[in-house]
Design an enzyme around this catalytic site. Structure first.
Site, PDB file in Angstrom:
ATOM      1  N   THR A  23       0.889  -1.013   0.002  1.00 37.29           N
ATOM      2  CA  THR A  23      -0.019  -0.054  -0.143  1.00 37.29           C
ATOM      3  C   THR A  23       0.831   1.232  -0.021  1.00 37.29           C
ATOM      4  O   THR A  23       1.917   1.297   0.736  1.00 37.29           O
ATOM      5  CB  THR A  23      -0.895   0.080   1.236  1.00 37.29           C
ATOM      6  OG1 THR A  23      -1.299  -1.288   1.345  1.00 37.29           O
ATOM      7  CG2 THR A  23      -1.834   1.183   1.337  1.00 37.29           C
TER       8      THR A  23
ATOM      9  N   THR B 106      -0.536   0.336   6.516  1.00 37.11           N
ATOM     10  CA  THR B 106       0.088  -0.722   5.635  1.00 37.11           C
ATOM     11  C   THR B 106       0.378  -1.817   6.114  1.00 37.11           C
ATOM     12  O   THR B 106       0.689  -1.952   7.241  1.00 37.11           O
ATOM     13  CB  THR B 106       1.070  -0.034   4.861  1.00 37.11           C
ATOM     14  OG1 THR B 106       1.578  -0.834   3.867  1.00 37.11           O
ATOM     15  CG2 THR B 106       2.357   0.489   5.464  1.00 37.11           C
ATOM     16  N   GLY B 107       0.424  -2.823   5.218  1.00 32.54           N
ATOM     17  CA  GLY B 107       0.749  -4.319   5.929  1.00 32.54           C
ATOM     18  C   GLY B 107      -0.352  -5.373   5.597  1.00 32.54           C
ATOM     19  O   GLY B 107      -0.656  -5.334   4.339  1.00 32.54           O
ATOM     20  N   LYS B 108      -0.585  -6.239   6.571  1.00 34.70           N
ATOM     21  CA  LYS B 108      -1.388  -7.412   6.127  1.00 34.70           C
ATOM     22  C   LYS B 108      -2.938  -6.963   6.435  1.00 34.70           C
ATOM     23  O   LYS B 108      -3.035  -6.845   7.519  1.00 34.70           O
ATOM     24  CB  LYS B 108      -1.195  -8.724   6.984  1.00 34.70           C
ATOM     25  CG  LYS B 108       0.604  -9.260   6.431  1.00 34.70           C
ATOM     26  CD  LYS B 108       0.687 -10.477   7.619  1.00 34.70           C
ATOM     27  CE  LYS B 108       2.073 -11.003   7.365  1.00 34.70           C
ATOM     28  NZ  LYS B 108       2.362 -12.236   8.046  1.00 34.70           N
ATOM     29  N   GLY B 109      -3.552  -6.703   5.315  1.00 33.07           N
ATOM     30  CA  GLY B 109      -4.624  -6.353   5.272  1.00 33.07           C
ATOM     31  C   GLY B 109      -5.631  -6.904   6.259  1.00 33.07           C
ATOM     32  O   GLY B 109      -6.673  -6.173   7.071  1.00 33.07           O
TER      33      GLY B 109
ATOM     34  N   ARG C 129     -11.268 -10.479  -3.623  1.00 31.14           N
ATOM     35  CA  ARG C 129     -10.475 -10.029  -2.133  1.00 31.14           C
ATOM     36  C   ARG C 129     -10.812  -8.365  -2.028  1.00 31.14           C
ATOM     37  O   ARG C 129     -10.188  -7.720  -2.861  1.00 31.14           O
ATOM     38  CB  ARG C 129      -9.377 -10.685  -1.888  1.00 31.14           C
ATOM     39  CG  ARG C 129      -8.734 -10.348  -0.698  1.00 31.14           C
ATOM     40  CD  ARG C 129      -7.840  -9.194  -0.587  1.00 31.14           C
ATOM     41  NE  ARG C 129      -7.052  -9.125   0.683  1.00 31.14           N
ATOM     42  CZ  ARG C 129      -6.297  -8.047   0.983  1.00 31.14           C
ATOM     43  NH1 ARG C 129      -5.831  -7.216  -0.061  1.00 31.14           N
ATOM     44  NH2 ARG C 129      -5.748  -8.144   2.277  1.00 31.14           N
ATOM     45  N   ILE C 130     -10.978  -8.032  -0.857  1.00 31.04           N
ATOM     46  CA  ILE C 130     -11.106  -6.589  -0.600  1.00 31.04           C
ATOM     47  C   ILE C 130     -10.123  -6.408   0.891  1.00 31.04           C
ATOM     48  O   ILE C 130     -10.249  -7.137   1.735  1.00 31.04           O
ATOM     49  CB  ILE C 130     -12.246  -5.918  -0.205  1.00 31.04           C
ATOM     50  CG1 ILE C 130     -12.919  -5.881  -1.548  1.00 31.04           C
ATOM     51  CG2 ILE C 130     -12.437  -4.401   0.101  1.00 31.04           C
ATOM     52  CD1 ILE C 130     -14.476  -5.684  -1.356  1.00 31.04           C
ATOM     53  N   GLY C 131      -9.243  -5.710   0.906  1.00 31.06           N
ATOM     54  CA  GLY C 131      -8.250  -5.371   2.004  1.00 31.06           C
ATOM     55  C   GLY C 131      -8.507  -4.405   2.898  1.00 31.06           C
ATOM     56  O   GLY C 131      -9.773  -3.914   2.735  1.00 31.06           O
ATOM     57  N   ASP C 132      -7.623  -3.808   3.670  1.00 27.47           N
ATOM     58  CA  ASP C 132      -7.971  -2.785   4.605  1.00 27.47           C
ATOM     59  C   ASP C 132      -7.841  -1.276   4.024  1.00 27.47           C
ATOM     60  O   ASP C 132      -8.432  -0.687   4.475  1.00 27.47           O
ATOM     61  CB  ASP C 132      -6.875  -2.961   5.766  1.00 27.47           C
ATOM     62  CG  ASP C 132      -5.369  -2.487   5.043  1.00 27.47           C
ATOM     63  OD1 ASP C 132      -4.962  -1.260   5.372  1.00 27.47           O
ATOM     64  OD2 ASP C 132      -4.861  -3.155   4.458  1.00 27.47           O
TER      65      ASP C 132
END
Length: 323
Positions: free
Chosen positions: A187, A237-240, A215-218
């Protein structure tokens, strides 16, 4: 009180062995985008305009996982997402599943300003983009040779690849590729505050390498990847999935609001005490012009500047500072 800005180009297991040819273009891109943001704040542009401008530029730089540099889904397609939020009004907009929109963050702002909604996705978001006349290109524009190779590696390893990933064991070829930085950072985002304490945040991404279609992330989830109110502005940012579970961006503001913590205390608590190690980084600014950029991963591409003359461009915990 004074203006301040911070931006990031993704957090993850960024190897210290990252070679100069991969590190330097990203550092230069951060410097370039920081300059755009600083000039905007000096020109008295609203923070909302500043964060949009900076994130648009980050989306146009293929070294980052957003816009032109977006990573690919398991089917080799691009699905971009973004969000933006104005801390003064609490207005916000978000988009997901974009395949042709050049600058997702600007479409997110149009959702905020031109619709009664907050979040549009997939076909509906694409149709709205056409209605608004925003710039679109064929989806092939966003597919780079580097990301085709990243997807190939991830499929061979049977994994969804998140930001920088630890080298695959017992496979010299893949280990070398990942150690050289081929596993693409995540991100991009920007937060800003002006001299009057007005705050804004924006975030954009292509998601995860080899993610499932849909898939939808953060990033487009307000309160997870992006948040701004009258106290602070945050871009994560990182693992959603971990960021969504931890409502990371909102938690920073909540700790300031309900526990009276400073920006630094709140951001540090969220990153180092409330989310699993190796999953998250964030940039944040407060209404007082403070900056925080904590992360619990190996590194995070990040930059900041404040009205009193401080500026920083860094990757790993031992900061490299540029005056």
């Amino acid at each position: 009180m004074g203006w301040a800005i911070a931006l990031h180009g993704g957090a993850g297991d960024i190897p210290l062995s990252l070679p100069p040819e991969r590190r330097q273009p990203r550092e230069e891109a951060l410097r370039h985008c920081l300059h755009i943001g600083v000039e905007g704040l000096k020109a008295k542009l609203p923070p909302l305009d500043v964060v949009e401008r900076v994130v648009r530029e980050l989306e146009n730089i293929p070294q980052f996982n957003a816009g032109k540099g977006s990573v690919l889904t398991s089917k080799g397609t691009v699905e971009m997402e973004a969000s933006i939020m104005d801390g003064t009004t609490m207005n916000c907009g978000a988009v997901s599943g974009l395949t042709t929109v050049v600058n997702a963050v600007s479409l997110a702002r149009l959702v905020m300003e031109k619709t009664p909604h907050i979040y549009l996705a997939f076909d509906g978001a694409e149709e709205f983009a056409r209605q608004q006349g925003v710039e679109t290109l064929h989806s092939s524009h966003f597919i780079t040779a580097e990301n085709i190779e990243r997807l190939k590696q991830a499929i061979e390893a049977n994994r969804v690849q998140i930001d920088y990933t630890q080298p695959i064991q017992n496979d010299t070829k893949k280990e070398t590729a990942i150690a050289n930085g081929d596993s693409q950072i995540g991100t991009v985002g920007c937060v800003a505050v002006d001299g009057n304490g007005n705050l804004a945040s924006a975030t954009s991404t292509g998601g995860l390498v080899n993610k499932m279609v849909g898939r939808i992330g953060d990033t487009p989830v307000i309160g997870a990847g992006t948040y701004a109110d009258t106290r602070c502005a945050v871009s994560a940012t990182g693992k959603g999935e971990a960021i969504i579970r931890g409502t990371v961006a909102r938690d920073v503001a909540a700790l300031m609001e309900f526990k009276g913590l400073s920006l630094e205390e709140a951001a540090t608590c969220v990153v180092h005490e409330r989310t699993p190690k190796g999953t998250v980084g964030l940039v944040a600014v407060s209404a007082k012009g403070e900056v925080a950029m904590p992360f619990n991963t190996t590194g995070m591409f990040r930059a900041c500047a404040t009205e009193d003359g401080y500026s920083e461009i860094s990757i790993w915990p031992a900061a490299t500072k540029f005056e």
